[in-house]
Design a protein around this motif. Structure first.
Motif, short mmCIF file in Angstrom:
data_model
loop_
_atom_site.label_atom_id
_atom_site.label_comp_id
_atom_site.label_asym_id
_atom_site.label_seq_id
_atom_site.Cartn_x
_atom_site.Cartn_y
_atom_site.Cartn_z
N ALA A 262 1.42 3.86 -3.11
CA ALA A 262 1.05 4.73 -2.18
C ALA A 262 -0.56 3.56 -1.95
CB ALA A 262 1.18 5.69 -0.66
N GLU A 263 -0.78 3.18 -2.54
CA GLU A 263 -1.72 2.89 -3.54
C GLU A 263 -2.43 1.36 -2.19
OE1 GLU A 263 -2.97 1.91 -7.04
OE2 GLU A 263 -3.13 4.23 -7.44
N VAL A 264 -3.46 1.58 -1.92
CA VAL A 264 -4.16 0.41 -0.78
C VAL A 264 -5.24 0.01 -1.90
CG1 VAL A 264 -3.38 1.21 1.08
CG2 VAL A 264 -5.62 2.24 1.12
N PRO A 265 -5.84 -0.80 -2.06
CA PRO A 265 -7.18 -1.24 -2.64
C PRO A 265 -8.50 -0.26 -1.41
CG PRO A 265 -5.93 -3.52 -1.95
CD PRO A 265 -5.31 -1.88 -1.01
N LEU A 266 -9.81 -0.19 -2.60
CA LEU A 266 -10.74 -0.19 -1.54
C LEU A 266 -10.89 -0.85 -0.72
CD1 LEU A 266 -12.62 2.86 -1.95
CD2 LEU A 266 -13.36 2.20 -3.16
N ASP A 286 -3.24 5.72 1.21
CA ASP A 286 -2.35 5.21 2.37
C ASP A 286 -2.05 6.95 3.24
OD1 ASP A 286 -2.39 4.99 4.75
OD2 ASP A 286 -0.88 3.29 4.48
N ILE A 287 -2.57 7.83 3.19
CA ILE A 287 -2.52 8.74 3.71
C ILE A 287 -2.80 9.90 4.71
CG2 ILE A 287 -2.67 11.79 2.74
CD1 ILE A 287 -2.82 11.24 -0.01
N ARG A 304 -6.92 6.10 4.41
CA ARG A 304 -7.28 5.29 3.55
C ARG A 304 -8.06 4.28 3.66
NH1 ARG A 304 -2.71 1.02 5.39
NH2 ARG A 304 -4.63 -0.40 4.27
N GLU A 305 -8.99 4.86 4.76
CA GLU A 305 -10.76 4.70 4.85
C GLU A 305 -11.92 4.95 4.51
OE1 GLU A 305 -10.66 3.03 9.46
OE2 GLU A 305 -8.83 3.24 10.31
N MET A 306 -11.30 6.04 3.58
CA MET A 306 -12.81 6.75 3.07
C MET A 306 -13.72 5.66 1.85
SD MET A 306 -12.22 10.00 3.47
CE MET A 306 -12.65 11.16 2.47
N TYR A 307 -15.30 6.07 1.90
CA TYR A 307 -15.67 5.16 1.72
C TYR A 307 -15.70 5.08 -0.27
CZ TYR A 307 -20.30 1.94 0.84
OH TYR A 307 -20.69 0.88 1.19
N TRP A 308 -15.61 6.25 -0.34
CA TRP A 308 -15.86 6.11 -1.88
C TRP A 308 -14.86 6.65 -2.37
CZ3 TRP A 308 -19.68 4.72 -3.98
CH2 TRP A 308 -20.90 4.70 -3.57
N SER A 309 -13.83 5.97 -3.45
CA SER A 309 -12.12 5.85 -3.92
C SER A 309 -13.12 7.58 -4.74
CB SER A 309 -12.14 5.18 -5.30
OG SER A 309 -12.50 5.21 -6.43
N PRO A 310 -11.38 8.11 -5.35
CA PRO A 310 -11.85 9.33 -6.10
C PRO A 310 -12.16 9.09 -7.93
CG PRO A 310 -9.66 8.57 -5.21
CD PRO A 310 -10.59 7.66 -4.65
N ALA A 311 -11.54 7.90 -8.03
CA ALA A 311 -12.26 7.11 -9.23
C ALA A 311 -13.87 6.97 -10.08
CB ALA A 311 -11.49 5.99 -9.87
N ALA A 379 1.90 10.63 2.84
CA ALA A 379 1.42 9.20 2.05
C ALA A 379 2.45 8.07 2.78
CB ALA A 379 1.12 9.62 0.47
N THR A 380 2.57 6.84 2.42
CA THR A 380 3.58 5.87 2.83
C THR A 380 3.02 4.70 2.16
OG1 THR A 380 3.18 6.36 4.93
CG2 THR A 380 4.63 4.89 4.74
N THR A 381 4.85 4.54 1.38
CA THR A 381 4.33 3.02 0.64
C THR A 381 4.35 1.90 1.54
OG1 THR A 381 6.70 3.72 0.07
CG2 THR A 381 5.43 4.61 -0.97
N PRO A 382 4.79 0.77 0.73
CA PRO A 382 4.80 -0.74 1.64
C PRO A 382 6.21 -0.77 2.61
CG PRO A 382 3.52 -0.88 -0.36
CD PRO A 382 3.73 0.05 -0.13
#
Lengths: 400, 400
Positions: A262-266, A286-287, A304-311, A379-382
């Motif tokens: 369910a990853e989406v690019p930042l 994409d949660i 999915r719209e969070m500005y900062w990624s968890p990494a 989360a939803t996957t493609p």
């Protein structure tokens, strides 16, 4: 995909397999995996298979498992996937499936340090407008670093724990002096929490690309907040008693490996971040969360719209050489989207009480004694596949 | 007063008997009491006397002992006082006295939550002038509540641990954007730390008069601070990376019972505090610290002038129902007196670098790689009796 009966719409399908700590009757608490509406009791299954290191499944917290590190997390996931997919395992597993309704879920891990970030641009902007109406809502540092602070690890509680309304000092701008009393502005914050498994060394920053080597998975977080206490106390050293009375987390820890689908690019960050926060591989999830106030859906914040990624949060948290430990929890900060029904706190939803909501026919701004808040998320996957995070719930008890 | 040889001027006379965790050679770490320049190895002495619960003395942290609570703390102190006062105990004790020079002292307890207060009016005023030159130095809440915030428990280290110079984001007011790099303003903070033994219940505030039921004793704290990181990051959620890289504590925990003889009444607070912070019995301690920069005495901060008492800090910390746990550490905040040579941080001593100090013939503002800071402290009783806290030391290593 599995020989186990998984009801339609279950958050816990055969690709998810989140881990938690359950108690069945008066037996010792131990580790389980959720599948459908059942818990797989891992210790006896692993023990019967003479699985290497199977004693971690019998422990009353996930900490020992979390400390094993990424190769062991992956091997455990592969083992679990095989157990639920391969019908040959039915005889070994079926006796150890327990209905979730028959167990009590406990705090899944002992929390080491708890850090709370502030990574939603919408939320930070909304709070800036409400707390500092006379200045720019986003402070100058906000787009250069993921702002965060330490919270109280000892008051992180599991879903279902009652929340006693806190007391403390409040001072309205019109008042001459503060008064003591029960918080009148008790609120929630919808957040995603990241659970650290592998520790790092003191003095050695964690590179932004090493996120998945250290973080095992995620939980839902409700960071209960007393806005009146917070507004009076928070300068200059930040929130303290306005937050420290309780933080609720969901009982099931969903692995990053399960969430990867369910990853989406930042989204692009402008201005560009400093190199220690930069990577080709920055991702979000994409949660979507759902916030139920006394059973009524009042908001659906998008992660999915969070500005900062968890990494980036982990890289920043450790860039000064601060070490992370097994059991550290860091949360995203309130998740708010651009739409009104995507706001992740009641101070935003009611615009500091000026725009009440109607909840089951009653007017609400902040929480009333007896109110119950439940947050769910998935989360939803493609391919339309769903990875549920379960839920975190809590009810407000009157304060003393 | 004791049959044990205690050198003149020792911080650890026969009335003090602080507890810590030592390692002798490759033996398991365990609990000891300091007397003169020796460590009394408590486990074998207690075991030979078949003392009830003597196994806590064999543990590698003080946490189990701390959890026993005030009656057990008192009984242990009475036992230790008898051991060192009564020469009949010589045969039982003498074989278990080890020179402090022959052992390594470890972190005395596993830190649960770490809270840092801001309880010196002089320090808060000085920092306000330096960080916010255009406004009132003391913010409106400061005299109504002991301002505090949570720090990082996982980076509390024991005295003698090297401190790696942290990196992070800094932005000078004249710069357009922040830059990444090594902190150029590495500082210390001289503090007194309070060690919680007995836990409290979630939802139940600790009354101000119950301080001694929950807090076992004190340690010296050096809350290392990167002022340039802190200045850029700290709005609106408070200090984070500017503090979280390391906090050093002294290895010996001095009991409140030993310190009681050095109590002084708390100075009157104006405006009057709210009732939950009020008591007839508010006290401070007549402790003076010494700060040695590369061996040169540069400051002697006095604890007795702190505005907020430690009992008020605990009452405030828990007034919202936040529970405390065994191993919680809360620190006073930097101790600064009204005189220049009583300031407890280098940002104050050098007035943000504008008034350099001469240290062993070299000019200093903030810490240079290789610098070593040692803080000592001791309490003085009305009869001239001295209760030493030992020392906390650390050396700066170059950052990466």
């Amino acid at each position: 995909m599995t020989w186990i009966n998984v009801p339609d719409g279950s958050p816990f399908g055969p690709e998810n397999l989140p881990l938690g700590i359950f108690r069945a009757g008066d037996e010792e608490p131990r580790m389980g995996a959720a599948i459908g509406d059942q818990v797989m009791d891992l210790a006896p299954v692993a023990s019967a298979q003479m699985l290497d290191g199977s004693q971690v499944f019998a422990e009353p917290t996930l900490n020992s498992f979390l400390a094993l590190g990424r190769p062991a997390w992956h091997a455990t996931r592969e083992w679990l996937l095989d157990l639920v997919r391969n019908e040959n395992n039915r005889d070994a597993v079926e006796p150890h499936l327990i209905p979730q309704s028959a167990v009590t879920m406990l705090l899944p891990f002992e929390v080491a340090d708890y850090v709370d970030f502030y990574a939603s641009e919408q939320h930070a902007t909304n709070l800036g407008r409400l707390f500092r109406p006379d200045s720019e809502p986003l402070l100058p540092n906000w787009k250069h670093l993921p702002v965060g602070y330490h919270g109280r690890a000892g008051t992180v509680v599991t879903s279902g724990t009652d929340i006693v309304r806190p007391s403390g000092q409040r001072k309205a701008p019109a008042d001459d002096a503060p008064t003591y009393g029960l918080s009148q502005r008790l609120d929630i914050e919808v957040e995603l929490g990241f659970v650290v498994g592998s520790p790092s060394k003191l003095g050695e920053p964690v590179p932004v690309d090493d996120f998945m080597d250290h973080v095992y998975g995620v939980v839902l977080v409700n960071d209960w907040s007393a806005r009146d206490l917070q507004a009076w106390e928070y300068v200059p050293l930040g929130p303290f008693l306005g937050k420290s009375f309780a933080t609720s987390i969901s009982p099931w820890v969903v692995s990053l490996e399960a969430l990867e689908a369910a990853e989406v690019p930042l989204a692009e960050q402008e201005p560009a971040v400093l190199p220690y926060l930069a990577s080709e591989n920055l991702a979000n999830y994409d949660i979507t969360f759902q916030v139920y106030w006394n059973g009524q859906l009042v908001s659906s914040p998008p992660y999915r719209e969070m500005y900062w990624s968890p990494a980036q949060m982990l890289a920043h948290l450790s860039v000064n050489g601060a070490s992370v430990r097994t059991g550290d929890l860091y949360a995203s900060g309130t998740v708010s989207g651009p739409e009104k029904d995507q706001r992740g706190s009641f101070i935003e939803l009611s615009w500091a009480g000026r725009e009440p909501l109607t909840v089951n026919g009653e007017e609400r701004t902040f929480l009333v004694d007896g109110d119950e808040v439940t947050i769910t998320g998935s989360a939803t996957t493609p391919d339309g596949h769903r990875i549920g995070l379960g839920s975190v719930t809590g009810r407000i008890l009157p304060g003393a």
